[in-house]
Design an enzyme around this catalytic site. Sequence first.
Site, short mmCIF file in Angstrom:
data_model
loop_
_atom_site.label_atom_id
_atom_site.label_comp_id
_atom_site.label_asym_id
_atom_site.label_seq_id
_atom_site.Cartn_x
_atom_site.Cartn_y
_atom_site.Cartn_z
N GLU A 139 0.82 -1.21 0.00
CA GLU A 139 0.00 0.00 0.00
C GLU A 139 0.86 1.27 0.00
O GLU A 139 0.47 2.29 0.56
CB GLU A 139 -0.97 -0.03 1.18
CG GLU A 139 -1.97 -1.16 1.04
CD GLU A 139 -2.95 -1.30 2.18
OE1 GLU A 139 -4.14 -1.54 1.92
OE2 GLU A 139 -2.53 -1.20 3.35
N TYR A 142 -9.63 17.28 21.79
CA TYR A 142 -8.41 16.62 21.33
C TYR A 142 -8.61 15.93 19.98
O TYR A 142 -7.66 15.80 19.20
CB TYR A 142 -7.88 15.65 22.38
CG TYR A 142 -7.06 16.39 23.42
CD1 TYR A 142 -5.70 16.59 23.23
CD2 TYR A 142 -7.66 16.92 24.56
CE1 TYR A 142 -4.95 17.30 24.15
CE2 TYR A 142 -6.92 17.63 25.47
CZ TYR A 142 -5.56 17.83 25.27
OH TYR A 142 -4.84 18.54 26.18
#
Length: 210
Positions: free
Chosen positions: A73, A119
């Site tokens: 990949e 976050y």
Amino acid sequence: MTESDLRSLLCQLAASLFARGFSVGSAGNISARLEDGYLMTPTNSSLGRLEPERLSKLDRDFRHVGGDKPSKEVFMHRAFYQARPDAGAVVHLHSTQATAVSCLPQVDPANPIPPLTPYFVMRVGRTMPIVPYYRPGDPAMEPAIHAAALSARAVLLANHGPVVSGRTLTDAVYAAEELEEAAKLFLMLLGRSPRLLTPAQVDDLLATFG
């Protein structure tokens, strides 16, 4: 950071992800940018058992020049690096919660996980689109990933898992971890009406933390 240091750090962080269940078997792959190219996890390798000297090395044109054969990949990582010149690393996982979200047909494909926590916004960004399904290893997905990465630091591959970039290797790993936690919260709250961060609060986070 020297290349030797980066090799060691990549193996350490990968082992930590593996030990905590962010990947299983030989799933997932990680890359990091060097001055003269890229480091990448080898094909069919386990993130829990990497050896620094055996990491694949690619040149600036993503040609294999050293170490074991790289992940099949490579194109997925290339799509991010070419779309995001600020990316210093890319992390692809099959982490359970994020992959589960990528399988849900009812989520918004442009932004499947809403801004639940600061976050998540700080580490992952304003949006994280879902890239349509392609067979794993199919290079035909590269243009779709590249197009999505032009405006997003992370994407979900439909029925496959997340791909996350960061300015540094540590940043990319932290973002992948935060994405998994956000996906877990999203699935816990599915069908409810959670309080989301407002657009103004998201803007403030991005203006403050980038």
